[in-house]
Design a protein around this motif. Structure first.
Motif, short mmCIF file in Angstrom:
data_model
loop_
_atom_site.label_atom_id
_atom_site.label_comp_id
_atom_site.label_asym_id
_atom_site.label_seq_id
_atom_site.Cartn_x
_atom_site.Cartn_y
_atom_site.Cartn_z
N THR A 44 -28.32 7.40 11.21
CA THR A 44 -27.68 8.53 11.95
C THR A 44 -28.60 9.79 11.85
O THR A 44 -28.38 10.39 12.93
CB THR A 44 -26.22 8.65 11.48
OG1 THR A 44 -26.31 8.89 9.89
CG2 THR A 44 -25.44 7.28 11.50
N ASN A 99 -26.91 7.18 0.39
CA ASN A 99 -26.54 8.58 1.16
C ASN A 99 -27.06 9.68 0.23
O ASN A 99 -26.42 10.87 0.31
CB ASN A 99 -25.13 8.65 1.43
CG ASN A 99 -24.83 7.93 2.63
OD1 ASN A 99 -25.57 7.69 3.67
ND2 ASN A 99 -23.51 7.20 2.74
N TYR A 125 -23.53 14.67 2.82
CA TYR A 125 -22.20 14.71 3.42
C TYR A 125 -21.09 15.13 2.92
O TYR A 125 -20.98 15.48 1.65
CB TYR A 125 -22.29 13.11 3.76
CG TYR A 125 -23.09 12.37 4.63
CD1 TYR A 125 -23.42 12.86 6.12
CD2 TYR A 125 -24.02 11.35 4.19
CE1 TYR A 125 -24.40 12.48 6.68
CE2 TYR A 125 -24.99 10.86 4.76
CZ TYR A 125 -25.23 11.52 6.16
OH TYR A 125 -26.36 10.86 7.12
N LYS A 366 -14.01 6.62 15.85
CA LYS A 366 -14.38 5.43 15.60
C LYS A 366 -13.29 4.46 16.20
O LYS A 366 -13.62 3.49 16.79
CB LYS A 366 -14.32 5.22 14.12
CG LYS A 366 -14.40 3.60 13.58
CD LYS A 366 -14.64 3.67 12.20
CE LYS A 366 -14.75 2.30 11.59
NZ LYS A 366 -14.35 2.13 10.20
N GLU A 380 -19.38 2.71 13.63
CA GLU A 380 -19.54 3.32 12.25
C GLU A 380 -20.85 4.36 12.14
O GLU A 380 -20.61 5.24 11.52
CB GLU A 380 -19.32 2.34 11.16
CG GLU A 380 -18.21 1.61 10.90
CD GLU A 380 -18.24 0.41 9.91
OE1 GLU A 380 -19.40 0.32 9.49
OE2 GLU A 380 -17.04 -0.05 9.62
N ARG A 381 -21.84 3.74 12.78
CA ARG A 381 -23.11 4.57 12.80
C ARG A 381 -22.75 5.90 13.67
O ARG A 381 -23.06 6.98 13.15
CB ARG A 381 -24.13 4.15 13.41
CG ARG A 381 -25.42 4.76 13.37
CD ARG A 381 -26.44 3.65 14.40
NE ARG A 381 -27.08 2.71 13.83
CZ ARG A 381 -27.66 1.91 14.47
NH1 ARG A 381 -28.32 2.18 15.28
NH2 ARG A 381 -28.01 0.47 14.02
N HIS A 384 -20.51 8.48 11.62
CA HIS A 384 -21.06 8.76 10.23
C HIS A 384 -21.40 10.09 9.97
O HIS A 384 -22.50 10.31 10.68
CB HIS A 384 -22.19 7.54 9.60
CG HIS A 384 -22.37 7.99 8.26
ND1 HIS A 384 -21.67 7.65 7.04
CD2 HIS A 384 -23.79 8.39 8.19
CE1 HIS A 384 -22.37 8.11 6.06
NE2 HIS A 384 -23.64 8.53 6.68
#
Length: 391
Positions: A44, A99, A125, A366, A380-381, A384
């Motif tokens: 992403t 991540n 994130y 989503k 989801e990508r 995200h």
């Protein structure tokens, strides 16, 4: 009209958010030109840490930036004022585990005067956004820069680097669970014939048996890649592995300051410099199984070195920043380019086409994407870690 164009370098066009209120949070950010930075990517986002620009006041860029592939927008994840931000922000080593970004080493400016052997975890994130400075023990490596790192299991491997005067090919590893360092291999070419020469700004790749070292150099030397030094994990020793030349174009020229990504069993090398005035715009593939070199019949848009590149994992490679030439002068760039270096799954091509024809997908939830039939993996990508800007 959309057209899938593999093995062709294309420039990414940066977009910005419409709301002016976002600017203060680091969302409408266009990165400054830079060199000596490091980049990594997931499906992403592309992340860029650090860099050097002699035309700005402090010359250094201690910041973590994020480019979202779907929105085509940059944001600042951590600024120079963020807690635990390392100030050694040039020629670090950077990798990505799940991540979490793992950052090691680096230098400040003037280069080599202040060096680092510290390890940082960067959680980019929203749920865990923070920089963690790891407190470690054991036999730490020297304070160097221009190293290469990789993660294997729960170990962080560190190879090579320089103090600015001395160059090494030593290997250390850090147990990320116990946070304990150990020295695995002290390289000494004067004693052992199979030990590679010390170097910095080399690149590495791995398979089940070896760490492969591609190029790199010293202050006045660049190393070739006809025979590749490789460290054997199991035997704790170096060997030199002969490679097979491209039948038409031979081997890549010796180089340092190039980029290197690994896509499965293939390694892709782009650009770099052999010496002052000798710079490259070529792109090479190396197959780790067959040991075969192949020159791609496409080039970077200009010669480029001290840039960096990242593999997404689906066949895409992104190349950001670096030094090029313009009217005989060396200049830094903030361009981002992408290239499909492998043919991806058909679903990836369909996803690229869908986002080309319907850019509003970047703004949908989503749930909304699933309702219109977007496969869950891509829904989801798309949602995200959407850009929220620096704290």
């Amino acid at each position: 009209m959309y057209e899938f164009r593999p093995f062709l370098v294309t420039r990414c066009e940066y977009k910005s958010y419409a709301k002016a209120t976002s600017i203060g949070r680091g969302i409408n950010y266009i990165p400054k030109p830079r060199s000596g930075h490091r980049v990594v990517a997931n499906e992403t986002d592309l992340f860029s840490f650090g860099g050097y620009n002699p035309n700005i006041e402090n010359k250094l860029l201690p910041e973590l930036l994020k480019f979202n592939f779907l929105t085509q927008k940059w944001s600042i994840v951590f600024s120079s004022k963020s807690s635990n931000m390392p100030q050694e922000s040039v020629s670090n080593a950077l990798t990505l585990k799940d991540n979490c970004l793992v950052l090691y080493g680096g230098t400040g400016f003037p280069f080599g005067e202040k060096r680092s052997n510290e390890t940082y975890l960067m959680w980019p994130y929203e749920q865990l956004r923070a920089i963690e400075h790891l407190v470690t023990q054991g036999n730490k490596p020297e304070q160097l820069y221009g190293q290469s790192i990789l993660i294997r299991g729960y170990y962080l491997y560190v190879l090579g680097g320089t103090s600015g005067h001395e160059f090494t090919c030593d290997i250390h590893r850090l147990n990320l669970n116990t946070r304990t360092w150990e020295s695995l291999y002290v390289s000494n070419e004067n004693i052992r014939d199979n030990d590679p020469k010390g170097r910095y700004r080399h690149e590495i790749a791995q398979d089940d048996e070896y760490i492969y070292i591609f190029g790199g150099g010293t202050q006045d030397t660049s190393f070739d890649m006809e025979v590749i030094p490789a460290y054997n994990f199991l035997k704790n020793e170096f060997v030199f592995i002969p490679t097979n030349a491209d039948p038409s174009f031979g081997y890549p020229e010796a180089r340092r300051f190039h980029s290197c990504v690994q896509q499965g069993g293939e390694v892709i090398i782009a650009g770099g410099s052999k010496a002052v005035g000798i710079y490259f715009d070529d792109i090479w593939k190396f197959n780790l199984r067959t040991r075969q070199w192949k020159l791609l019949q496409t080039k970077l848009p200009y010669v480029l070195f001290f840039h960096d590149a990242a593999a997404v994992g689906n066949g895409l490679m992104y190349i950001f920043g670096g030094v090029t030439t313009r009217n005989g002068d060396l200049v830094r760039t903030n361009d981002l380019h992408k290239i499909w270096v492998q043919i991806p799954k058909l679903s990836e091509i369909c996803w690229e086409a869908l986002t080309f024809y319907d850019p509003t997908i970047a703004n949908r939830s989503k749930k909304a994407l699933l309702e219109i039939g977007v496969p869950r993996t891509f829904a989801e990508r798309a949602t995200h870690g959407r850009n929220t800007g620096a704290d």
